[in-house]
Enzyme design. Structure first.
Site, PDB file in Angstrom:
ATOM      1  N   GLU A   1     -10.946  -1.090  -1.179  1.00  0.00           N
ATOM      2  CA  GLU A   1     -10.269  -0.449  -2.298  1.00  0.00           C
ATOM      3  C   GLU A   1     -10.892  -0.819  -3.642  1.00  0.00           C
ATOM      4  O   GLU A   1     -10.267  -0.685  -4.690  1.00  0.00           O
ATOM      5  CB  GLU A   1      -8.784  -0.833  -2.287  1.00  0.00           C
TER       6      GLU A   1
ATOM      7  N   SER B   1      -3.838   1.894   0.208  1.00  0.00           N
ATOM      8  CA  SER B   1      -4.406   3.160  -0.269  1.00  0.00           C
ATOM      9  C   SER B   1      -4.700   4.137   0.858  1.00  0.00           C
ATOM     10  O   SER B   1      -5.540   5.009   0.733  1.00  0.00           O
ATOM     11  CB  SER B   1      -5.688   2.906  -1.081  1.00  0.00           C
TER      12      SER B   1
ATOM     13  N   TYR C   1      -5.763   9.603  -5.229  1.00  0.00           N
ATOM     14  CA  TYR C   1      -6.633   9.256  -6.353  1.00  0.00           C
ATOM     15  C   TYR C   1      -7.475  10.415  -6.877  1.00  0.00           C
ATOM     16  O   TYR C   1      -8.397  10.204  -7.639  1.00  0.00           O
ATOM     17  CB  TYR C   1      -7.533   8.077  -5.948  1.00  0.00           C
TER      18      TYR C   1
ATOM     19  N   ARG D   1       5.632  -1.753  -5.650  1.00  0.00           N
ATOM     20  CA  ARG D   1       5.933  -0.357  -5.319  1.00  0.00           C
ATOM     21  C   ARG D   1       6.296  -0.301  -3.843  1.00  0.00           C
ATOM     22  O   ARG D   1       5.540  -0.775  -2.996  1.00  0.00           O
ATOM     23  CB  ARG D   1       4.725   0.542  -5.592  1.00  0.00           C
TER      24      ARG D   1
ATOM     25  N   ASP E   1       7.231   2.017  -0.648  1.00  0.00           N
ATOM     26  CA  ASP E   1       7.026   3.379  -0.158  1.00  0.00           C
ATOM     27  C   ASP E   1       8.007   3.709   0.956  1.00  0.00           C
ATOM     28  O   ASP E   1       8.249   2.886   1.854  1.00  0.00           O
ATOM     29  CB  ASP E   1       5.592   3.554   0.346  1.00  0.00           C
TER      30      ASP E   1
ATOM     31  N   GLU F   1       6.239   0.288   3.483  1.00  0.00           N
ATOM     32  CA  GLU F   1       5.549  -0.926   3.071  1.00  0.00           C
ATOM     33  C   GLU F   1       5.860  -1.237   1.618  1.00  0.00           C
ATOM     34  O   GLU F   1       6.382  -0.402   0.876  1.00  0.00           O
ATOM     35  CB  GLU F   1       4.035  -0.785   3.256  1.00  0.00           C
TER      36      GLU F   1
ATOM     37  N   ASN G   1       3.887  -2.679  -1.833  1.00  0.00           N
ATOM     38  CA  ASN G   1       2.598  -2.927  -2.473  1.00  0.00           C
ATOM     39  C   ASN G   1       2.803  -3.926  -3.608  1.00  0.00           C
ATOM     40  O   ASN G   1       3.527  -3.646  -4.562  1.00  0.00           O
ATOM     41  CB  ASN G   1       2.020  -1.626  -3.039  1.00  0.00           C
TER      42      ASN G   1
ATOM     43  N   GLY H   1      -1.334   0.530  -7.810  1.00  0.00           N
ATOM     44  CA  GLY H   1      -2.346   1.139  -8.664  1.00  0.00           C
ATOM     45  C   GLY H   1      -1.823   1.433 -10.063  1.00  0.00           C
ATOM     46  O   GLY H   1      -0.644   1.731 -10.260  1.00  0.00           O
TER      47      GLY H   1
END
Length: 347
Positions: free
Chosen positions: A13, A171, A237, A276, A278, A291, A293, A297
């Protein structure tokens, strides 16, 4: 304030980390801080003009980068003078607790979660075990290890399609949606390129949601609608590759439930700073946590800045709050322990 920004690194990443670092670098400068950016791949200092150009080099394979121990980062001179280290690393040693341990040993405050929370969140199987104990619904799953390959029990996972992904990547790197049993071996091979463990997970038809947690506060929910039908690396992205709704169009009670689960998942892993979380929301409006994070990002298309805007926070205000949370966490961890009263005193 003197801030060291760690970005780049050697993980798959890397490119996203460079983009994240570029945005944070500009924001820290806007806020008036003295910023030194370091590439965690080799400890090289990144100049002000390089943060923009570095992200345009395109994705690099980890094998293309020099074999340098992350201890080089800890030995970088600017780190000794830093008041806060801002982590813009994604995946690998930058997010799995390794760099966090080095910074703890260097006695430097840093943004985000500590060693244990970072390690747990990066390991999807371990984090899902924690979710289950904490009462956070998560899709059924099976861990497949390269050292002892066993058959995948698709029936126990709800049948096809299945989600196949590396156990310690982010990602959506190495992720496949497997609709046909004949495609499973190739999907496992692709995921094993990124580690010795692969997570095979129940596919939840429905909607893609994410909850950004700032400290202990859940920010407005973002719904992601990828135009390709799958929220993969390109959708995450590439500008224009998806549509977003923030706040997500949900009944108030359901939105509150998803936000509460987001905070509970982050707290169950003992996360700090900004995280974050999800989710998939099933067609029966049942939320399933995928999950957490710990270093989400911060690119122009990233979800945390989007949620912050809906909360009324600019990008710069979000970055400023992340610095404040890092200092608060550091003070809390280094506060003197309360003295225990001795019942025998004065006897």
């Amino acid at each position: 304030m003197k801030v060291v920004l760690l970005m780049g690194g050697r993980s798959a990443e890397r490119e996203i980390s460079l983009r994240t670092g570029h945005g944070i670098f500009k924001s820290l400068r806007n806020l008036g801080h003295e910023v030194t950016a370091i590439d965690a791949a080799d400890g090289r200092l990144i100049g002000a003009g390089e943060t923009a150009s570095a992200q345009l080099e395109g994705p690099l394979e980890p094998s293309d980068l020099p074999e340098v121990s992350v201890s080089v980062v800890a030995e970088a001179q600017p780190l000794a003078e830093a008041e806060v280290v801002f982590l813009a690393l994604h995946g690998g040693a930058g997010e799995n607790g390794t760099v966090q341990a080095l910074l703890d040993l260097s006695n430097r405050p840093y943004t985000g979660s500590g060693v244990l929370a970072s390690a747990l969140a990066m390991n999807k199987a371990l984090s899902k075990s924690v979710f289950e104990r904490a009462g956070v619904p998560t899709p059924r799953w099976q861990l497949v290890r390269a050292s002892r390959l066993e058959g995948v029990d698709a029936t126990a996972l709800g049948g096809y399609p299945l989600i196949v992904k590396p156990n310690e990547q982010g990602s959506s790197v190495g992720l496949s949606v497997v609709a046909d049993p004949g495609d499973l071996p190739a999907a496992l091979d692709a995921a094993f390129q990124y580690g010795r463990d692969v997570l095979v997970e129940q596919f939840i038809p429905g909607r893609e949601l994410t909850v950004a947690v700032l400290g202990d506060e859940a920010m407005p929910i973002v719904e992601i609608r990828p135009k390709s039908g799958q929220y993969d690396y390109e959708s995450k992205y590439t500008s224009g590759a998806g549509d977003y709704a923030c706040p997500a169009d949900l009944p108030e009670s359901l939105a509150r439930r998803v936000q509460e689960l987001g905070v509970r998942a982050a707290q169950a892993l003992d996360c700090a700073g900004v995280t974050r979380v999800d989710f998939r929301l099933s067609t029966q409006d049942e939320p399933f946590c995928l999950e957490v994070n710990t270093i989400p990002g911060m690119t122009p298309t990233s979800l945390v800045p989007m949620a912050a805007r809906a909360r009324g926070l600019s990008y710069d205000q979000l970055v400023a709050r992340m610095l404040e949370l890092a200092q608060e966490e550091w003070r809390a961890r280094h506060a003197p322990a309360p003295r225990r009263s001795d019942s025998r005193a004065g006897s």
